[in-house]
Design an enzyme around this catalytic site. Sequence first.
Site, short mmCIF file in Angstrom:
data_model
loop_
_atom_site.label_atom_id
_atom_site.label_comp_id
_atom_site.label_asym_id
_atom_site.label_seq_id
_atom_site.Cartn_x
_atom_site.Cartn_y
_atom_site.Cartn_z
N GLU A 21 0.86 -1.19 0.00
CA GLU A 21 0.00 0.00 0.00
C GLU A 21 0.89 1.24 0.00
O GLU A 21 1.82 1.36 0.79
CB GLU A 21 -0.89 -0.02 1.24
CG GLU A 21 -2.02 0.99 1.22
CD GLU A 21 -1.59 2.33 1.82
OE1 GLU A 21 -2.27 3.33 1.54
OE2 GLU A 21 -0.60 2.37 2.56
N CYS A 22 0.61 2.14 -0.95
CA CYS A 22 1.54 3.24 -1.18
C CYS A 22 1.01 4.61 -0.77
O CYS A 22 1.76 5.58 -0.77
CB CYS A 22 1.92 3.29 -2.67
SG CYS A 22 0.53 3.66 -3.77
N THR A 23 -0.27 4.71 -0.42
CA THR A 23 -0.89 6.01 -0.18
C THR A 23 -0.12 6.85 0.83
O THR A 23 0.08 8.05 0.64
CB THR A 23 -2.34 5.84 0.30
OG1 THR A 23 -3.05 5.05 -0.66
CG2 THR A 23 -3.01 7.19 0.48
N SER A 50 3.27 8.07 -0.76
CA SER A 50 3.24 8.86 -1.99
C SER A 50 3.23 10.36 -1.74
O SER A 50 2.58 10.85 -0.81
CB SER A 50 2.00 8.47 -2.81
OG SER A 50 1.89 9.29 -3.95
#
Length: 370
Positions: free
Chosen positions: A107-109, A112
Amino acid sequence: MKSLKEILKSLEGLSDIELFVIDLFCGAGGLSEGVEEARLNGKRCVKVVCCVNHDKNAILSHDANIPDALHFIEDIRTLELSPINIIVERIRQLYPDVMVMLHASLECTNFSKAKGDQPHDADSRTLAEHLFRYIDVIDPDYIQIENVEEFMSWGDMDKNGKPISMDKGRLYQKWVRNVKKYGYNFEHRILNAADYGAYTTRKRFFGIFAQKGLPIVFPEPTHCKGGRQDMFTKLEKWKPVKEVLDFSDESTSIFREKPLAEKTLERIYAGLIKFVAGGKDAFLIKYNSMNKAGKYQASGIDEPCPVVSTQNRLGVAQVCFLSKQFSGHLESKNVSVEEPAGVITYGLKPLGCSLDCVTRTGKRFTRGIL
């Protein structure tokens, strides 16, 4: 979805397969689809066997496309791993020389830069730490990680959920060292999808851990911006996104009904100045997007499009209006196609364009569809 017993049965007769993949954060199946399409000497060589995602709809979509895999609607932090262990043991029993890869599109949220100044979720940023129990159980030959570039800046955060700049990258480096302690070599690259023939400039971090003695290979680019051809290199130009856009289908946005915001109109105006004034008839517009300097840079359709995120911020602007090259003052020379054209005389030369924003010497009004 198939049961564990059915999946174990489906593993028989796969002697051509050289790599079996466990796909964590599998989503609707993008990575898995690519894996299933891989070929070696014309033969299928990779198989996805286990897929994990907490979203039910994503798993239902994934199962429809990759039915011969065991699917889990579960958080990777709480998943009971014995079914995956049973599958891996059966694979190694049937095919002693094959390899097993653990893939995690973390999960990159909360890494980012698209997160902006909003607080980051500290728990989300620790998902990589939960891979260790998978490594203990599966003992994969390869571990592949995909994330945004900012994953490498993983560090501590302050009490307000903001990354501490002086701690940038500390936890990432520590995590890499801890994975390597299992006996892995490690390499990483930042790859741009446009360099491999995609219609988007999506850039992502790819990290590969390989057990000692196994090769680590990254693909060679096939394209580059502007193209290149010399004695040593032949690269095609980036593919223009206009090749996959249907400009004849104006339709209606499924994401919004309310009028466009003033800032969005300013971005459209910036696109008009950059592209329409430069001879283009269409460009891309991003909602709610500015660079660090507080300015907006419109994207052209003669290059790959920027990353298409789940925030539905990207649209196509196609410009249409009638322009009189003679007669009248400046304010009246440009007329929207949503209005009567006025008297057609031998001197009127209409210029075509479609967009809900056209300009009359700098002034804006909304018409048509974006």
